[in-house]
Write a protein that holds these residues in place. Sequence first.
Motif, PDB file in Angstrom:
ATOM      1  N   MET A  26       0.823  -1.202   0.000  1.00 20.77           N
ATOM      2  CA  MET A  26       0.000   0.000   0.000  1.00 20.77           C
ATOM      3  C   MET A  26       0.863   1.260   0.000  1.00 20.77           C
ATOM      4  O   MET A  26       0.468   2.286  -0.550  1.00 20.77           O
ATOM      5  CB  MET A  26      -0.917  -0.021   1.224  1.00 20.77           C
ATOM      6  CG  MET A  26      -1.922  -1.166   1.208  1.00 20.77           C
ATOM      7  SD  MET A  26      -3.070  -1.069  -0.180  1.00 20.77           S
ATOM      8  CE  MET A  26      -4.118   0.263   0.385  1.00 20.77           C
ATOM      9  N   ASP A  32       1.667   1.736  -3.737  1.00 15.70           N
ATOM     10  CA  ASP A  32       0.523   2.109  -4.571  1.00 15.70           C
ATOM     11  C   ASP A  32      -0.750   1.543  -3.950  1.00 15.70           C
ATOM     12  O   ASP A  32      -0.909   0.320  -3.882  1.00 15.70           O
ATOM     13  CB  ASP A  32       0.701   1.567  -5.991  1.00 15.70           C
ATOM     14  CG  ASP A  32      -0.355   2.065  -6.965  1.00 15.70           C
ATOM     15  OD1 ASP A  32      -1.417   2.538  -6.510  1.00 15.70           O
ATOM     16  OD2 ASP A  32      -0.126   1.973  -8.184  1.00 15.70           O
ATOM     17  N   PRO A  33      -1.672   2.398  -3.498  1.00 15.42           N
ATOM     18  CA  PRO A  33      -2.918   1.908  -2.901  1.00 15.42           C
ATOM     19  C   PRO A  33      -3.717   0.993  -3.837  1.00 15.42           C
ATOM     20  O   PRO A  33      -4.507   0.156  -3.366  1.00 15.42           O
ATOM     21  CB  PRO A  33      -3.693   3.189  -2.583  1.00 15.42           C
ATOM     22  CG  PRO A  33      -2.639   4.245  -2.436  1.00 15.42           C
ATOM     23  CD  PRO A  33      -1.568   3.869  -3.419  1.00 15.42           C
ATOM     24  N   GLU A  34      -3.474   1.108  -5.146  1.00 13.63           N
ATOM     25  CA  GLU A  34      -4.172   0.249  -6.104  1.00 13.63           C
ATOM     26  C   GLU A  34      -3.778  -1.219  -5.942  1.00 13.63           C
ATOM     27  O   GLU A  34      -4.503  -2.120  -6.374  1.00 13.63           O
ATOM     28  CB  GLU A  34      -3.862   0.704  -7.539  1.00 13.63           C
ATOM     29  CG  GLU A  34      -4.505   2.019  -7.941  1.00 13.63           C
ATOM     30  CD  GLU A  34      -6.028   1.918  -8.034  1.00 13.63           C
ATOM     31  OE1 GLU A  34      -6.522   0.923  -8.588  1.00 13.63           O
ATOM     32  OE2 GLU A  34      -6.709   2.825  -7.515  1.00 13.63           O
ATOM     33  N   TYR A  35      -2.640  -1.472  -5.292  1.00 13.87           N
ATOM     34  CA  TYR A  35      -2.190  -2.848  -5.108  1.00 13.87           C
ATOM     35  C   TYR A  35      -3.081  -3.626  -4.136  1.00 13.87           C
ATOM     36  O   TYR A  35      -2.929  -4.845  -3.997  1.00 13.87           O
ATOM     37  CB  TYR A  35      -0.743  -2.889  -4.622  1.00 13.87           C
ATOM     38  CG  TYR A  35       0.269  -2.464  -5.662  1.00 13.87           C
ATOM     39  CD1 TYR A  35      -0.030  -2.509  -7.021  1.00 13.87           C
ATOM     40  CD2 TYR A  35       1.537  -2.008  -5.283  1.00 13.87           C
ATOM     41  CE1 TYR A  35       0.896  -2.113  -7.971  1.00 13.87           C
ATOM     42  CE2 TYR A  35       2.472  -1.619  -6.234  1.00 13.87           C
ATOM     43  CZ  TYR A  35       2.146  -1.671  -7.572  1.00 13.87           C
ATOM     44  OH  TYR A  35       3.069  -1.284  -8.515  1.00 13.87           O
ATOM     45  N   ARG A  74      -5.858  -4.554  -4.628  1.00 10.77           N
ATOM     46  CA  ARG A  74      -6.647  -5.525  -5.409  1.00 10.77           C
ATOM     47  C   ARG A  74      -6.038  -6.923  -5.389  1.00 10.77           C
ATOM     48  O   ARG A  74      -6.725  -7.886  -5.737  1.00 10.77           O
ATOM     49  CB  ARG A  74      -6.782  -5.040  -6.852  1.00 10.77           C
ATOM     50  CG  ARG A  74      -5.520  -5.219  -7.684  1.00 10.77           C
ATOM     51  CD  ARG A  74      -5.679  -4.758  -9.111  1.00 10.77           C
ATOM     52  NE  ARG A  74      -5.392  -3.342  -9.242  1.00 10.77           N
ATOM     53  CZ  ARG A  74      -5.203  -2.737 -10.408  1.00 10.77           C
ATOM     54  NH1 ARG A  74      -5.296  -3.423 -11.538  1.00 10.77           N
ATOM     55  NH2 ARG A  74      -4.925  -1.451 -10.460  1.00 10.77           N
ATOM     56  N   TYR A  75      -4.767  -7.052  -5.017  1.00  6.69           N
ATOM     57  CA  TYR A  75      -4.111  -8.362  -5.012  1.00  6.69           C
ATOM     58  C   TYR A  75      -4.193  -9.060  -3.655  1.00  6.69           C
ATOM     59  O   TYR A  75      -3.546 -10.084  -3.442  1.00  6.69           O
ATOM     60  CB  TYR A  75      -2.649  -8.217  -5.457  1.00  6.69           C
ATOM     61  CG  TYR A  75      -2.591  -7.621  -6.847  1.00  6.69           C
ATOM     62  CD1 TYR A  75      -3.009  -8.359  -7.951  1.00  6.69           C
ATOM     63  CD2 TYR A  75      -2.204  -6.295  -7.036  1.00  6.69           C
ATOM     64  CE1 TYR A  75      -3.024  -7.803  -9.210  1.00  6.69           C
ATOM     65  CE2 TYR A  75      -2.216  -5.730  -8.302  1.00  6.69           C
ATOM     66  CZ  TYR A  75      -2.632  -6.487  -9.382  1.00  6.69           C
ATOM     67  OH  TYR A  75      -2.668  -5.920 -10.628  1.00  6.69           O
ATOM     68  N   ASN A  90       0.483  -8.165 -13.535  1.00  8.87           N
ATOM     69  CA  ASN A  90       0.216  -6.731 -13.577  1.00  8.87           C
ATOM     70  C   ASN A  90       1.482  -5.943 -13.886  1.00  8.87           C
ATOM     71  O   ASN A  90       1.476  -5.031 -14.732  1.00  8.87           O
ATOM     72  CB  ASN A  90      -0.358  -6.274 -12.234  1.00  8.87           C
ATOM     73  CG  ASN A  90      -0.400  -4.754 -12.093  1.00  8.87           C
ATOM     74  OD1 ASN A  90       0.550  -4.139 -11.611  1.00  8.87           O
ATOM     75  ND2 ASN A  90      -1.491  -4.149 -12.519  1.00  8.87           N
TER      76      ASN A  90
END
Length: 250
Positions: free
Chosen positions: A175, A178-181, A183-184, A203
């Motif tokens: 996190m 990248d906060p988008e991570y 999703r994993y 990804n």
Amino acid sequence: MTLEILTSDALPVKHGFFTRKGGASSGVFAGLNCGQGSTDQSEIVAINRTRVAEAMGVLPEHLVGVHQVHSATAVTVDAPLTEKPRADALVTRTPGIALSVLTADCQPVLFADAQAGVIGAAHAGWRGALDGVLDATIDAMEALGARRDHINAVIGPAISQRAYEVGPEFLDSFMAEDPEYARYFINGNGDRMLFDLPGFGLNRLRAAGVGHAEWTRHCTFSDPDRFYSYRRTTHAKEADYGRLIAAISL
């Protein structure tokens, strides 16, 4: 017993993700243990590695690897190595050399730009993948004349999400990048999470702009007959574990 070699149509060069079948090791290492850093008998490991070299069509000394340290370092190879550099990826455009990486839950990733005649191999655990070892491999291949949109990359047998339980500090590391991570990760028991290492690897490969990326969808943890697994060994409180080998050559 004959070797079992997993391959992908996406890599139109000589390559293989070798399972543990067909090796000379015994005990907890039973099978094709290629880990020179394991406590297995060194002469037995040498026999196993020779079998891999023969399957790849190269001399044993032309089956090259690195001293893996979970880094984001890729090295360029144009001749057999006399000493192993501390790195986690290799690239070459020299025929007759087989690049290899060792794994036991981490991702073995093989790369090829068949048009340019450039190949690569990477050991990508969570730390290496997060720090950029896959990107570094692609950059090193480009330096040899590859085009990233012509590179095909295949992730071999690795631990799957259902078997990869981690704690909150692990999630925090991703996190912070990248906060988008997020999703994993999916919820596990209590404060535990389950991490999708191959999904994260795919990804990173696709974000880097490779022409094609895939995972063979083999889970090392869940198939003890075919694969070594550091995590499975840890759960079983065994003294050591074997290392799988993946290799690629022109």
